[in-house]
Design a protein around this motif. Sequence first.
Motif, short mmCIF file in Angstrom:
data_model
loop_
_atom_site.label_atom_id
_atom_site.label_comp_id
_atom_site.label_asym_id
_atom_site.label_seq_id
_atom_site.Cartn_x
_atom_site.Cartn_y
_atom_site.Cartn_z
N HIS A 2 11.58 2.87 -17.38
CA HIS A 2 11.58 3.57 -16.10
C HIS A 2 12.39 2.72 -15.12
O HIS A 2 11.81 1.92 -14.36
CB HIS A 2 10.16 3.78 -15.60
N PRO A 3 13.72 2.88 -15.10
CA PRO A 3 14.57 1.99 -14.30
C PRO A 3 14.18 1.94 -12.83
O PRO A 3 14.15 0.86 -12.23
CB PRO A 3 15.97 2.59 -14.50
N ALA A 4 13.90 3.09 -12.23
CA ALA A 4 13.57 3.11 -10.80
C ALA A 4 12.26 2.35 -10.54
O ALA A 4 12.16 1.55 -9.61
CB ALA A 4 13.47 4.54 -10.30
N ARG A 5 11.29 2.60 -11.39
CA ARG A 5 10.00 1.93 -11.24
C ARG A 5 10.15 0.44 -11.46
O ARG A 5 9.60 -0.37 -10.73
CB ARG A 5 9.01 2.55 -12.21
N ASP A 6 10.91 0.05 -12.50
CA ASP A 6 11.07 -1.36 -12.81
C ASP A 6 11.82 -2.09 -11.70
O ASP A 6 11.48 -3.23 -11.35
CB ASP A 6 11.81 -1.53 -14.14
N ALA A 7 12.81 -1.44 -11.12
CA ALA A 7 13.56 -2.05 -10.03
C ALA A 7 12.69 -2.23 -8.80
O ALA A 7 12.74 -3.27 -8.12
CB ALA A 7 14.79 -1.21 -9.70
N LEU A 8 11.87 -1.23 -8.50
CA LEU A 8 10.97 -1.32 -7.35
C LEU A 8 9.93 -2.41 -7.58
O LEU A 8 9.63 -3.20 -6.67
CB LEU A 8 10.30 0.02 -7.11
N ALA A 9 9.40 -2.47 -8.79
CA ALA A 9 8.42 -3.51 -9.10
C ALA A 9 9.02 -4.89 -8.94
O ALA A 9 8.35 -5.82 -8.44
CB ALA A 9 7.88 -3.31 -10.51
N ALA A 10 10.27 -5.06 -9.33
CA ALA A 10 10.93 -6.35 -9.20
C ALA A 10 11.06 -6.74 -7.74
O ALA A 10 10.86 -7.91 -7.37
CB ALA A 10 12.30 -6.31 -9.86
N ARG A 11 11.39 -5.78 -6.86
CA ARG A 11 11.49 -6.07 -5.43
C ARG A 11 10.12 -6.45 -4.86
O ARG A 11 10.01 -7.38 -4.06
CB ARG A 11 12.05 -4.85 -4.69
N LEU A 12 9.10 -5.75 -5.27
CA LEU A 12 7.76 -6.04 -4.78
C LEU A 12 7.29 -7.41 -5.28
O LEU A 12 6.66 -8.17 -4.53
CB LEU A 12 6.79 -4.95 -5.24
N ARG A 13 7.61 -7.71 -6.52
CA ARG A 13 7.21 -9.01 -7.08
C ARG A 13 7.90 -10.14 -6.34
O ARG A 13 7.29 -11.16 -6.03
CB ARG A 13 7.55 -9.05 -8.57
N ALA A 14 9.17 -9.96 -6.03
CA ALA A 14 9.92 -10.98 -5.29
C ALA A 14 9.35 -11.18 -3.89
O ALA A 14 9.44 -12.27 -3.32
CB ALA A 14 11.39 -10.58 -5.21
N ALA A 15 8.73 -10.12 -3.35
CA ALA A 15 8.12 -10.21 -2.02
C ALA A 15 6.72 -10.79 -2.07
O ALA A 15 6.08 -10.94 -1.01
CB ALA A 15 8.10 -8.84 -1.37
N GLY A 16 6.23 -11.09 -3.27
CA GLY A 16 4.94 -11.75 -3.39
C GLY A 16 3.82 -10.89 -3.90
O GLY A 16 2.66 -11.35 -3.95
N SER A 17 4.08 -9.65 -4.30
CA SER A 17 3.02 -8.79 -4.80
C SER A 17 2.51 -9.27 -6.15
O SER A 17 3.30 -9.53 -7.07
CB SER A 17 3.52 -7.35 -4.93
N VAL A 18 1.20 -9.37 -6.27
CA VAL A 18 0.58 -9.79 -7.53
C VAL A 18 0.49 -8.61 -8.49
O VAL A 18 0.52 -8.78 -9.71
CB VAL A 18 -0.82 -10.38 -7.26
N PHE A 19 0.37 -7.41 -7.95
CA PHE A 19 0.22 -6.21 -8.77
C PHE A 19 1.42 -5.30 -8.57
O PHE A 19 1.30 -4.11 -8.24
CB PHE A 19 -1.08 -5.48 -8.41
N ALA A 20 2.61 -5.86 -8.77
CA ALA A 20 3.85 -5.16 -8.42
C ALA A 20 4.02 -3.85 -9.17
O ALA A 20 4.43 -2.84 -8.59
CB ALA A 20 5.04 -6.08 -8.69
N GLU A 21 3.70 -3.83 -10.46
CA GLU A 21 3.88 -2.60 -11.24
C GLU A 21 2.96 -1.49 -10.75
O GLU A 21 3.37 -0.34 -10.61
CB GLU A 21 3.65 -2.88 -12.73
N ASP A 22 1.71 -1.84 -10.49
CA ASP A 22 0.76 -0.85 -9.99
C ASP A 22 1.20 -0.33 -8.61
O ASP A 22 1.12 0.86 -8.33
CB ASP A 22 -0.64 -1.45 -9.89
N GLU A 23 1.63 -1.24 -7.74
CA GLU A 23 2.08 -0.82 -6.42
C GLU A 23 3.30 0.09 -6.52
O GLU A 23 3.43 1.07 -5.78
CB GLU A 23 2.40 -2.03 -5.56
N ALA A 24 4.22 -0.24 -7.42
CA ALA A 24 5.41 0.59 -7.59
C ALA A 24 5.02 2.01 -7.99
O ALA A 24 5.57 2.98 -7.47
CB ALA A 24 6.34 -0.03 -8.64
N ASP A 25 4.08 2.14 -8.92
CA ASP A 25 3.63 3.46 -9.34
C ASP A 25 3.04 4.24 -8.16
O ASP A 25 3.31 5.43 -7.98
CB ASP A 25 2.58 3.34 -10.45
#
Length: 266
Positions: A2-25
């Motif tokens: 899921h390229p869009a989801r994975d890219a968003l998760a990567a941005r959230l993770r870089a911003a410090g999110s611990v649950f980046a994949e869940d937040e992206a969803d």
Amino acid sequence: MHPARDALAARLRAAGSVFAEDEADLLLDAGDGDAARLRTLVQRRLAGEPLEYVLGWAAFDGHRIRVTPGVFVPRARTTVVVSQAAALLHRYDRVVDLCCGAGAIGVALLERVGALDLVASDIDPDAVDVAAENIGDRGIVVAGDLFDALPGRFRGAVDVIAVNAPYVPTDVIATMPSEAREHEHRVALDGGPDGLDLHRRIAAGAGEWLRPGGTVVIEVSELQSAASAAAFADAGFATRIERDDAVDGTCVVASRPRLTCTEPPG
């Protein structure tokens, strides 16, 4: 993939999110296919706004509780209050959700127990507005300082007062995560010098509202629990401390003594 989801998760993770994949969803779902809306939501989250405010809701005890900026966001640990209170209640009992915030405890008790004679109260007008939306016609929501706005018919007749009053010591607020200290109203966090100012006030005033045998169930930190229980014991309550490690939640359960019958002399 899921390229869009994975890219968003990567941005959230870089911003410090611990649950980046869940937040992206969750953000993608909230965007609902609208690129402009999704962009706005993502920018708010990357700027540090709590996810619950960005989404407009918080998960609590299996419910989506409506929240707005500034209003206290319900935490999973508060389900220890719900569990202990629900165990004491029957349908149509009288319940007060005190310091109700968004009304999460009241909503959860209605679901677990069924119809209740419920009043929720908070001093924060923004919280009162949101709690009224969440509780709807299943209860009454009032604005006031602790017991001040409760209806007179509740005096001496309440079965359970369920409470998540502020219990963070004033000096500790500065050490809280930025999502709390910078976004939630201070009145929902500040419990005074030792964190227990509201606990002592509730202990002093609750007896007037509870029926004999009625109970206060109040959240507290594990470290503060003995001091909170002592405040209620000093006010004449029978107390116990309950802990739920699964949600990292602690509460004091404080019951007003029941009336006892004595034989008349003679």
